[in-house]
Design a protein around this motif. Structure first.
Motif, mmCIF file in Angstrom:
data_model
loop_
_atom_site.group_PDB
_atom_site.id
_atom_site.type_symbol
_atom_site.label_atom_id
_atom_site.label_comp_id
_atom_site.label_asym_id
_atom_site.label_seq_id
_atom_site.Cartn_x
_atom_site.Cartn_y
_atom_site.Cartn_z
ATOM 1 N N GLY A 1 38.169 -6.417 17.725
ATOM 2 C CA GLY A 1 37.869 -5.821 19.022
ATOM 3 C C GLY A 1 38.934 -5.922 20.103
ATOM 4 O O GLY A 1 38.781 -5.322 21.173
ATOM 5 N N THR A 2 40.012 -6.665 19.847
ATOM 6 C CA THR A 2 41.000 -6.834 20.923
ATOM 7 C C THR A 2 41.653 -5.483 21.275
ATOM 8 O O THR A 2 41.909 -5.212 22.448
ATOM 9 C CB THR A 2 42.088 -7.868 20.541
ATOM 10 N N ASN B 1 35.891 -12.450 13.032
ATOM 11 C CA ASN B 1 35.018 -11.279 12.925
ATOM 12 C C ASN B 1 34.091 -11.129 14.124
ATOM 13 O O ASN B 1 33.603 -10.033 14.404
ATOM 14 C CB ASN B 1 34.180 -11.359 11.644
ATOM 15 N N ASP B 2 33.801 -12.244 14.814
ATOM 16 C CA ASP B 2 32.872 -12.206 15.944
ATOM 17 C C ASP B 2 33.517 -11.681 17.228
ATOM 18 O O ASP B 2 32.844 -11.546 18.255
ATOM 19 C CB ASP B 2 32.295 -13.605 16.206
ATOM 20 N N SER C 1 28.667 -1.230 17.123
ATOM 21 C CA SER C 1 28.516 -2.304 16.130
ATOM 22 C C SER C 1 27.747 -3.454 16.761
ATOM 23 O O SER C 1 28.152 -3.978 17.805
ATOM 24 C CB SER C 1 29.900 -2.807 15.680
ATOM 25 N N GLY C 2 26.638 -3.840 16.125
ATOM 26 C CA GLY C 2 25.767 -4.877 16.678
ATOM 27 C C GLY C 2 26.458 -6.228 16.824
ATOM 28 O O GLY C 2 26.190 -6.975 17.761
ATOM 29 N N LEU C 3 27.329 -6.557 15.876
ATOM 30 C CA LEU C 3 28.084 -7.810 15.939
ATOM 31 C C LEU C 3 29.581 -7.510 15.834
ATOM 32 O O LEU C 3 29.975 -6.585 15.128
ATOM 33 C CB LEU C 3 27.695 -8.739 14.777
ATOM 34 N N PRO D 1 28.556 8.164 20.366
ATOM 35 C CA PRO D 1 28.594 7.232 19.231
ATOM 36 C C PRO D 1 28.958 7.925 17.920
ATOM 37 O O PRO D 1 28.391 8.966 17.604
ATOM 38 C CB PRO D 1 27.181 6.661 19.164
ATOM 39 N N THR D 2 29.888 7.369 17.209
ATOM 40 C CA THR D 2 30.331 7.964 15.949
ATOM 41 C C THR D 2 29.555 7.379 14.764
ATOM 42 O O THR D 2 29.449 8.017 13.721
ATOM 43 C CB THR D 2 31.828 7.689 15.740
ATOM 44 N N ALA D 3 29.049 6.175 14.917
ATOM 45 C CA ALA D 3 28.287 5.519 13.850
ATOM 46 C C ALA D 3 27.558 4.327 14.458
ATOM 47 O O ALA D 3 27.952 3.833 15.515
ATOM 48 C CB ALA D 3 29.225 5.034 12.752
ATOM 49 N N ILE D 4 26.494 3.910 13.807
ATOM 50 C CA ILE D 4 25.806 2.691 14.238
ATOM 51 C C ILE D 4 25.889 1.701 13.085
ATOM 52 O O ILE D 4 25.519 2.036 11.947
ATOM 53 C CB ILE D 4 24.341 2.977 14.618
ATOM 54 N N LEU D 5 26.444 0.541 13.369
ATOM 55 C CA LEU D 5 26.618 -0.477 12.325
ATOM 56 C C LEU D 5 25.905 -1.768 12.725
ATOM 57 O O LEU D 5 25.833 -2.094 13.913
ATOM 58 C CB LEU D 5 28.101 -0.804 12.122
ATOM 59 N N SER D 6 25.407 -2.474 11.728
ATOM 60 C CA SER D 6 24.803 -3.782 11.997
ATOM 61 C C SER D 6 25.855 -4.728 12.549
ATOM 62 O O SER D 6 25.578 -5.591 13.375
ATOM 63 C CB SER D 6 24.240 -4.370 10.709
ATOM 64 N N ASN D 7 27.097 -4.567 12.049
ATOM 65 C CA ASN D 7 28.235 -5.416 12.430
ATOM 66 C C ASN D 7 29.494 -4.675 12.014
ATOM 67 O O ASN D 7 29.431 -3.786 11.153
ATOM 68 C CB ASN D 7 28.149 -6.779 11.727
#
Ligand code: PXL
Length: 276
Positions: free
Chosen positions: A218-219, A263-264, A11-13, A36-42
């Protein structure tokens, strides 16, 4: 050098999944190899996101790994994009999980008693199957209840009152098996503190940290990466959990004080040295 395959999205973000696992496992002196299971912008918690599911490419990706006869000391799995993908990950384990591989499954499904929007009942069943093959699992309280068929609201209420540890330990113990030797229940929230409950065949330990604000993206991924890296290096589970809790506590405190959007993700970068 110990080598760990990490099955998770990019995830990019959002400082989660692979962007959390890569720095942590590297600082711990292990080689992190992404599947990698998926590529996400965020990550999906933001209002919108762009996502390319990588499922259809996994076979070709893994065919190259098989050609190279690569072996993994550890495998860590996290967020999954679809039921179809979960089945491919099971096939990956069939090929790469040996008796020398430590398989750590973060059974990502839910938080705060709510199953994630992108997870349906079929995908949750696949996650439960995956967790059955693991040596170590790192569920949060919601996921522990889903794995055990227990009532989350009742248990969360007990924990909020500063109670519920005996119940949490008892649930985690029911999951131990010939294969699964370590359960780490993360993010058990009390009024001002947050605990991690470690349950192994030898016994249980509760590690408590200070609680700052709500939950951040992400924690769970940072936590499972610390646990995986440390256990693969031969560090004992209690030391690994204490290190992970202190690292998360410092990262969350900095993010809380900086007013970081949940979210960040958390400002973990300044605290990586705690893992050295
Ligand atoms: O941190 C868990 C996670 C990982 N990957 C993606 C997510 C989330 C949680 O929302 O959306 C894409």
């Amino acid at each position: 050098m110990k080598r760990i395959a990490v099955v998770n999205d990019l995830s990019g973000l959002g400082r989660c999944s692979l962007t959390a696992a890569l720095p942590v496992l590297s600082v711990l002196g292990t080689e992190c190899c992404p599947l990698p299971t998926a590529i996400l912008s965020n990550q999906t918690g933001y209002d919108s996101f762009f996502c390319v599911d990588f499922t259809d490419h996994l076979d070709a990706y893994l065919a190259e790994w098989k050609k190279r006869h690569v072996r993994f000391d550890g495998i860590l799995t996290g967020y999954l994009a679809s039921t179809q993908q979960a089945k491919r990950i099971a096939a990956f384990l069939d090929a790469f999980q040996t008796s020398d591989t430590l398989f750590v499954c973060d059974p990502v499904m839910a938080d705060d008693g709510q199953v994630y929007d992108t997870y349906d009942a079929a995908l949750c069943r696949e996650v439960v199957q995956l967790a059955r093959r693991a040596n170590v699992i790192t569920p949060n309280l919601s996921e522990l209840c889903l794995l055990c068929g227990a009532d989350y609201d009742a248990l969360a209420r007990l924990c909020a009152q500063g109670d519920g540890m005996a119940e949490t330990v008892a649930l985690a113990k029911t999951l131990l098996s010939d294969v699964l030797h370590t359960v780490v229940v993360t993010g058990v929230r009390h009024a001002d503190t947050i605990s991690c409950v470690l349950v192994t065949r030898e016994g249980e330990t509760v590690v408590t940290g200070k609680r700052f604000g709500g939950s951040f993206s992400g924690t769970g991924d940072l936590f499972s990466a610390v646990i995986t890296g440390e256990l693969v290096r031969g560090i004992d589970a209690e030391t690994a959990v204490r290190k992970a809790v202190r690292f998360l506590e410092a990262s969350i405190e900095e993010s809380y004080r900086a007013g970081t959007d949940r979210n960040d993700g958390v400002n973990f970068q300044n605290h990586l040295e705690m893992l050295l």
